[in-house]
Design an enzyme around this catalytic site. Structure first.
Site, short mmCIF file in Angstrom:
data_model
loop_
_atom_site.label_atom_id
_atom_site.label_comp_id
_atom_site.label_asym_id
_atom_site.label_seq_id
_atom_site.Cartn_x
_atom_site.Cartn_y
_atom_site.Cartn_z
N LYS A 81 -4.87 0.13 18.08
CA LYS A 81 -5.40 -0.15 15.76
C LYS A 81 -5.36 -1.34 15.79
O LYS A 81 -4.60 -1.69 16.55
CB LYS A 81 -4.85 0.91 15.82
CG LYS A 81 -4.95 1.08 14.13
CD LYS A 81 -3.59 1.84 13.53
CE LYS A 81 -4.51 2.63 11.97
NZ LYS A 81 -2.89 3.42 11.43
N SER A 158 -4.91 6.74 9.07
CA SER A 158 -5.79 6.25 8.99
C SER A 158 -6.10 5.28 10.66
O SER A 158 -6.85 4.36 11.11
CB SER A 158 -4.61 4.99 8.80
OG SER A 158 -3.63 4.49 9.03
N SER A 182 -0.42 8.91 10.31
CA SER A 182 -1.48 8.41 10.34
C SER A 182 -2.49 8.29 12.53
O SER A 182 -2.95 8.15 12.59
CB SER A 182 -2.08 6.99 10.07
OG SER A 182 -1.75 7.38 8.32
#
Length: 467
Positions: A81, A158, A182
């Site tokens: 990420k 996310s 997330s």
């Protein structure tokens, strides 16, 4: 091979690499070709580091051929990420505020994966700064990641690109971060196995902070075995992270196939009136897990959380808003116009939160964590829903925010217990369903055993998105 290389699991690929039946360069080329073929539609990456990956794959091949095999991740393609620092590689977290930010060091997780011989493919899509208000407003410098099972649908947030990449086959494993779901929500939406380990199990050094007292890095993988391989590699004490625990890291693979016979597993079914929102397909997925675990010799008993879900959510929201505001206050004051709406909206919630509310939330969190721990310790593991809904379409932000809010993630962010999303099948439209396995503090090994027992008895890992 009968399986495309980009659809091998990390465990399968690692065994082939160790036996010199597969080249790290050949494996990398398959992933780079897959990214080229599908990622203009999936949008899992913000940045692909192809040249550096080729260098790393050639080095892995040379080392393995010379007998210097480092372990099961040697030569395995991974991605992180884009809130993870990567030395010499832009880390922008999908924000205009960081478009020129190039860190001078790696995140601790990246250090560990590189030391294990894994090959980094690049930086994965995310909500801005890895946070937001649950909606997607198409106002960031990059388009949002799309769900490989249906490209007009949400990936969960996310860790959006992490979920999309593993499902689409553009990364073999992905690292995300979980503050109030997330890692687990993208895993739920994209049909993956997503592990949020015990708070402090993995160092957060070099990861852009969101909420100091709840942020937890974690892997998104296709199988439970892959998750166990990754977690062992990236866990461990780190003096650079004040929250880092000093517990020894076990070999999660050692007892992975031991099964659940003789275990007592608690199932959480009662969520009051809020439970009416749990979609039938996800409810059936949970009941399927109950049936499978009982058939394998587990004793499954019904238990209840010590407080309603909305109370955990309220506590974690107040803490999250406030701590995020302390991190981003100067940017909000000076560069709010450069932020996307979702981040700005969340920070304004923190701006309006009083100190007394934050302190009250932390006190209540401590009470909830203690009560939740008593529940978790009363059994060998818990199972529960994760997301109440399957992945929604992008068309309606109210629906997206409902997906993000209606779930059973916050109790275990508040308490810090390890929790893993597991794919439980598919609904009538072919969208993944999910449930969650929860364990005692630092007992990810039991979480893996329960999740693996279910995974082994079902055929859900044989089904892949068609792109």
């Amino acid at each position: 091979m009968d399986t495309e290389l980009f659809h091998l699991t990390a465990g399968e690929a690692g065994r082939l690499l160790q036996a010199r039946k597969l080249s790290p360069v050949e494996l990398l080329d398959a992933f780079l070709a897959r990214i080229e073929a599908v990622d203009d539609r999936v949008k899992s990456y913000l940045l692909v580091t192809a040249d550096a990956a080729r260098d790393a794959a050639r080095q892995a091949e040379s080392d393995i051929m010379a007998g210097r095999w480092r372990g099961p991740l040697h030569g395995i393609p991974y991605a992180v990420k884009d809130n993870y620092y990567t030395r010499g590689v832009r880390t922008c977290a999908a924000s205009r505020l960081l478009m020129d930010f190039v860190p001078g060091h790696d995140a601790a997780v990246v250090e560990k994966l590189d030391a294990a011989g894994a090959v980094m493919l690049g930086k994965l899509n995310t909500w801005e700064y890895g946070t937001g208000n649950g909606g997607v407003y198409f106002d960031l410098p990059f388009d949002p990641a799309c769900n490989p099972w249906a490209l007009d649908r949400f990936t969960g947030g996310s860790s959006t690109g992490a979920g999309a990449a593993v499902a689409a086959g553009t990364a073999m494993i992905a690292m995300g971060s979980d503050t109030t779901g997330s890692v687990r929500l993208p895993a739920a939406a994209c049909g993956l196995q997503g592990m949020k380990p015990t708070y402090g199990r993995i160092s957060r050094h070099g990861i852009l902070p969101n909420c100091y007292s709840m942020d937890t890095p974690g892997p998104l993988t296709w199988t439970v075995e892959d998750s166990a391989i990754v977690l062992r590699a990236v866990s461990g004490h780190d003096s650079r992270d004040p929250a880092s625990g000093d517990r020894a890291v076990p070999d999660y693979l050692a007892g992975l196939e031991a099964g659940v016979r003789g275990m007592t597993i608690g199932v959480i079914r009662d969520f009051g009136a809020e439970g009416d929102a749990l979609e039938p397909a996800n409810r059936e997925g949970l009941e399927d897990m109950v049936r499978v675990l009982r058939a394998q010799g587990a004793r499954v008993i019904e238990v209840t959380l010590p407080a309603p879900i909305h109370e955990y959510r309220k506590v974690t929201s107040v803490i999250n808003w406030t701590e995020s505001m302390t991190i981003h206050e100067s940017d909000l004051m000076e560069r709010a116009a450069d932020m996307g709406y979702a981040l700005r909206d969340k920070l304004m919630s923190g701006f309006m939160t009083r100190a007394v509310d934050y302190l009250a939330a932390q006190r209540r969190r401590r009470e909830l964590a203690d009560a939740t721990d008593r529940l978790v310790r009363s059994v060998d593991a818990l199972i529960a829903p994760c997301a109440f809904h399957v992945a929604p379409k992008f068309a309606d932000n109210d629906v997206l925010r409902t997906f993000t809010s209606q779930n059973v993630c916050p109790p275990f962010n508040a308490s810090g217990h390890p929790a893993m999303t597991v794919c439980t099948g598919f609904d009538a439209d072919g969208l993944p369903t999910n449930a969650q396995v929860v364990g005692r503090w630092y007992d990810e090994a039991t979480v893996f055993k329960v999740a693996r027992a279910y995974e082994r008895a079902t055929g859900w890992r044989d089904r892949r998105p068609s792109l």
